[in-house]
Scaffold this motif. Structure first.
Motif, PDB file in Angstrom:
ATOM      1  N   ASP A 231      -0.859  13.624  12.046  1.00  0.00           N
ATOM      2  CA  ASP A 231      -1.224  15.050  12.044  1.00  0.00           C
ATOM      3  C   ASP A 231      -2.627  15.294  12.601  1.00  0.00           C
ATOM      4  O   ASP A 231      -3.402  16.093  12.056  1.00  0.00           O
ATOM      5  N   GLY A 232      -2.967  14.606  13.686  1.00  0.00           N
ATOM      6  CA  GLY A 232      -4.267  14.794  14.312  1.00  0.00           C
ATOM      7  C   GLY A 232      -5.384  13.982  13.705  1.00  0.00           C
ATOM      8  O   GLY A 232      -6.509  13.983  14.230  1.00  0.00           O
TER       9      GLY A 232
ATOM     10  N   GLU B  67     -14.819  -4.782   4.464  1.00  0.00           N
ATOM     11  CA  GLU B  67     -15.266  -3.734   3.541  1.00  0.00           C
ATOM     12  C   GLU B  67     -16.150  -2.675   4.186  1.00  0.00           C
ATOM     13  O   GLU B  67     -16.275  -1.566   3.649  1.00  0.00           O
ATOM     14  N   SER B  68     -16.748  -2.968   5.325  1.00  0.00           N
ATOM     15  CA  SER B  68     -17.590  -1.976   6.004  1.00  0.00           C
ATOM     16  C   SER B  68     -16.986  -1.548   7.334  1.00  0.00           C
ATOM     17  O   SER B  68     -17.659  -0.903   8.139  1.00  0.00           O
ATOM     18  N   GLY B  69     -15.697  -1.863   7.567  1.00  0.00           N
ATOM     19  CA  GLY B  69     -15.129  -1.705   8.900  1.00  0.00           C
ATOM     20  C   GLY B  69     -14.086  -0.625   9.078  1.00  0.00           C
ATOM     21  O   GLY B  69     -13.354  -0.643  10.069  1.00  0.00           O
ATOM     22  N   SER B  70     -13.986   0.340   8.161  1.00  0.00           N
ATOM     23  CA  SER B  70     -12.997   1.418   8.292  1.00  0.00           C
ATOM     24  C   SER B  70     -13.714   2.732   8.558  1.00  0.00           C
ATOM     25  O   SER B  70     -14.706   3.056   7.897  1.00  0.00           O
ATOM     26  N   ASN B  71     -13.168   3.503   9.521  1.00  0.00           N
ATOM     27  CA  ASN B  71     -13.797   4.768   9.886  1.00  0.00           C
ATOM     28  C   ASN B  71     -12.750   5.792  10.311  1.00  0.00           C
ATOM     29  O   ASN B  71     -11.749   5.439  10.948  1.00  0.00           O
ATOM     30  N   GLY B  72     -13.009   7.057   9.962  1.00  0.00           N
ATOM     31  CA  GLY B  72     -12.147   8.136  10.407  1.00  0.00           C
ATOM     32  C   GLY B  72     -11.663   8.997   9.250  1.00  0.00           C
ATOM     33  O   GLY B  72     -12.256   9.019   8.164  1.00  0.00           O
ATOM     34  N   SER B  73     -10.579   9.697   9.493  1.00  0.00           N
ATOM     35  CA  SER B  73     -10.002  10.571   8.481  1.00  0.00           C
ATOM     36  C   SER B  73      -8.503  10.343   8.428  1.00  0.00           C
ATOM     37  O   SER B  73      -7.895   9.853   9.385  1.00  0.00           O
ATOM     38  N   MET B  74      -7.898  10.716   7.306  1.00  0.00           N
ATOM     39  CA  MET B  74      -6.462  10.543   7.150  1.00  0.00           C
ATOM     40  C   MET B  74      -5.952  11.511   6.087  1.00  0.00           C
ATOM     41  O   MET B  74      -6.710  11.947   5.210  1.00  0.00           O
ATOM     42  N   VAL B  75      -4.662  11.843   6.197  1.00  0.00           N
ATOM     43  CA  VAL B  75      -3.992  12.619   5.165  1.00  0.00           C
ATOM     44  C   VAL B  75      -3.105  11.683   4.353  1.00  0.00           C
ATOM     45  O   VAL B  75      -2.398  10.838   4.905  1.00  0.00           O
ATOM     46  N   ILE B  76      -3.182  11.825   3.061  1.00  0.00           N
ATOM     47  CA  ILE B  76      -2.303  11.120   2.126  1.00  0.00           C
ATOM     48  C   ILE B  76      -1.331  12.165   1.598  1.00  0.00           C
ATOM     49  O   ILE B  76      -1.736  13.106   0.911  1.00  0.00           O
ATOM     50  N   ASP B  77      -0.051  12.029   1.952  1.00  0.00           N
ATOM     51  CA  ASP B  77       0.898  13.103   1.677  1.00  0.00           C
ATOM     52  C   ASP B  77       2.150  12.657   0.936  1.00  0.00           C
ATOM     53  O   ASP B  77       3.058  13.459   0.709  1.00  0.00           O
ATOM     54  N   GLY B  78       2.209  11.385   0.533  1.00  0.00           N
ATOM     55  CA  GLY B  78       3.365  10.910  -0.210  1.00  0.00           C
ATOM     56  C   GLY B  78       3.128  10.940  -1.704  1.00  0.00           C
ATOM     57  O   GLY B  78       3.671  11.768  -2.431  1.00  0.00           O
ATOM     58  N   SER B  79       2.289  10.033  -2.161  1.00  0.00           N
ATOM     59  CA  SER B  79       1.907   9.999  -3.567  1.00  0.00           C
ATOM     60  C   SER B  79       0.555   9.327  -3.682  1.00  0.00           C
ATOM     61  O   SER B  79       0.061   8.709  -2.735  1.00  0.00           O
TER      62      SER B  79
ATOM     63  N   ASP C 279       2.465  17.492  -3.939  1.00  0.00           N
ATOM     64  CA  ASP C 279       3.048  18.733  -3.436  1.00  0.00           C
ATOM     65  C   ASP C 279       2.346  19.199  -2.169  1.00  0.00           C
ATOM     66  O   ASP C 279       2.937  19.878  -1.332  1.00  0.00           O
ATOM     67  N   SER C 280       1.081  18.860  -2.043  1.00  0.00           N
ATOM     68  CA  SER C 280       0.315  19.157  -0.835  1.00  0.00           C
ATOM     69  C   SER C 280      -0.582  17.963  -0.559  1.00  0.00           C
ATOM     70  O   SER C 280      -0.953  17.220  -1.482  1.00  0.00           O
ATOM     71  N   PRO C 281      -0.934  17.745   0.709  1.00  0.00           N
ATOM     72  CA  PRO C 281      -1.651  16.509   1.062  1.00  0.00           C
ATOM     73  C   PRO C 281      -3.103  16.499   0.596  1.00  0.00           C
ATOM     74  O   PRO C 281      -3.739  17.534   0.415  1.00  0.00           O
TER      75      PRO C 281
ATOM     76  N   ILE D 198       1.078   7.284   2.788  1.00  0.00           N
ATOM     77  CA  ILE D 198       1.109   8.125   3.992  1.00  0.00           C
ATOM     78  C   ILE D 198       2.523   8.083   4.560  1.00  0.00           C
ATOM     79  O   ILE D 198       3.009   7.010   4.929  1.00  0.00           O
ATOM     80  N   LYS D 199       3.179   9.220   4.627  1.00  0.00           N
ATOM     81  CA  LYS D 199       4.559   9.278   5.115  1.00  0.00           C
ATOM     82  C   LYS D 199       4.607   9.426   6.637  1.00  0.00           C
ATOM     83  O   LYS D 199       3.789  10.139   7.223  1.00  0.00           O
ATOM     84  N   ASN D 200       5.568   8.749   7.253  1.00  0.00           N
ATOM     85  CA  ASN D 200       5.875   8.904   8.678  1.00  0.00           C
ATOM     86  C   ASN D 200       4.649   8.803   9.580  1.00  0.00           C
ATOM     87  O   ASN D 200       4.448   9.638  10.475  1.00  0.00           O
ATOM     88  N   PRO D 201       3.831   7.768   9.401  1.00  0.00           N
ATOM     89  CA  PRO D 201       2.649   7.612  10.263  1.00  0.00           C
ATOM     90  C   PRO D 201       3.011   6.903  11.559  1.00  0.00           C
ATOM     91  O   PRO D 201       4.083   6.313  11.714  1.00  0.00           O
ATOM     92  N   THR D 202       2.078   6.941  12.488  1.00  0.00           N
ATOM     93  CA  THR D 202       2.095   6.048  13.645  1.00  0.00           C
ATOM     94  C   THR D 202       1.045   4.978  13.389  1.00  0.00           C
ATOM     95  O   THR D 202      -0.081   5.288  12.997  1.00  0.00           O
ATOM     96  N   LEU D 203       1.436   3.711  13.595  1.00  0.00           N
ATOM     97  CA  LEU D 203       0.552   2.597  13.286  1.00  0.00           C
ATOM     98  C   LEU D 203       0.509   1.623  14.450  1.00  0.00           C
ATOM     99  O   LEU D 203       1.552   1.185  14.951  1.00  0.00           O
TER     100      LEU D 203
END
Length: 313
Positions: A147-148, A187-199, A207-209, A293-298
């Motif tokens: 989702d962008g 531990e110091s190597g992750s960057n960016g944003s993401m939506v968690i929309d499953g549980s 109910d909402s991400p 995260i549901k239905n991601p591209t990886l």
């Protein structure tokens, strides 16, 4: 089948329990009925069975009492149906090092015990799990797109870990029901944003991400309905550390709101914050909190593994 019959199938198919082996069932007050069924099944198989019950832990990742940790190290087989997870605790790590075969079952329900992921053909699950695990081990980077949003993770030098639901050899350990391949990013190597929309652990089905921002491996913010329920992730850098990337490999798993089954489902990946010392990381936190995260591209390096949730390998 009744719970004892299902327990017998689990102990034979997944754990290869033999007569005369020491089988320890560790449970808590909330999951005692499933613990009792596994204990009874172990006795009927001729094992030297033991059942120990504790007060529920406050959060997943909290250590069990020292006396229980010592008993785990001394057993041949350990099963842990509990309301929280001890999968990533020192007690489990040390017991596996001592040779115990261990299945952790955090927040398992009777419904999950009877259907869904537990009913899978675990030889089939194991085949895909091992393949994805090898890809994680070989990869230097991972990129999740949804989702962008884009989240990149540095995997260099870290081993992939299989959790196929089959623990028949000394020192093998993981969840039941299972079916995932996972890894501890640097531990110091992750960057960016993401939506968690499953549980999300601590919330359940979403109910909402939720939207998370990560910089240099640390959670910067978590926004969305009920985000305050996991606000303790921001209490300190140890809790805030992005500690895991996982890929679901169990075709029979469902999204139920219980992370034990949710993180095994096809068409999902999950990230977690907190402790990862048990699977190749260096972070010991107060918790281990997963989000689906549901239905991601990886992508792993430049290999497309999932496209909108569908396996491409």
């Amino acid at each position: 089948m009744n719970l004892v019959e299902i327990g017998t199938r689990v102990l034979t198919s997944c754990m290869d329990v033999k007569a005369g082996e020491t089988v320890l069932v560790v449970t808590d007050d909330e999951k005692f009925q499933i613990g009792q069924a596994l204990y009874q099944a172990a006795k009927e198989l001729g094992a030297d069975a033991m059942l120990v019950t504790m007060s529920p832990r406050e959060v997943s990742g909290q250590e069990p009492p020292a006396s229980i940790a010592a008993a785990m190290k001394a057993a041949d087989v350990v099963l842990c149906p509990m309301s929280t997870s001890i999968t990533h605790t020192r007690a489990k790590i040390e017991a596996a090092k001592a040779g115990a075969r261990i299945a952790t079952m955090p927040n398992i329900t009777e419904d999950m015990f009877r259907q869904g992921a537990m009913t899978a053909d675990y030889d089939t699950v194991m085949e895909l799990t091992n393949r994805v695990t090898e890809m994680l081990t070989q990869a230097s980077t991972a990129r999740i797109e949804k989702d962008g949003h884009v989240l990149t993770l540095d995997l260099a030098g870290r081993p992939g870990i299989p959790s196929p639901g089959v623990y028949r050899e000394k020192g093998q350990a993981g969840n039941l029901p299972s079916g995932e391949a996972y890894i501890a990013p640097l531990e110091s190597g992750s960057n960016g944003s993401m939506v968690i929309d499953g549980s999300m652990v601590g919330i359940g089905l979403l109910d909402s991400p939720l939207q998370v921002q990560v910089k240099d491996g640390k959670l910067q913010s978590i926004q969305g309905a009920e985000a305050e329920k996991v606000g303790f992730l921001l209490n300190n850098e140890r809790n805030a550390t992005l500690c895991e990337l996982g890929i679901g490999t169990n075709y029979a798993a469902r999204l139920t709101g219980v992370i034990l089954e949710d993180e095994k489902a096809y068409q999902t990946v999950h990230i977690a914050f907190g402790t990862n010392i048990g699977f190749g990381g260096t972070n010991k936190a107060d918790c281990h909190i997963d989000g689906i995260i549901k239905n991601p591209t990886l992508y792993l390096d430049d290999v497309l593994v999932l496209k909108d949730g569908a396996f491409q390998i």
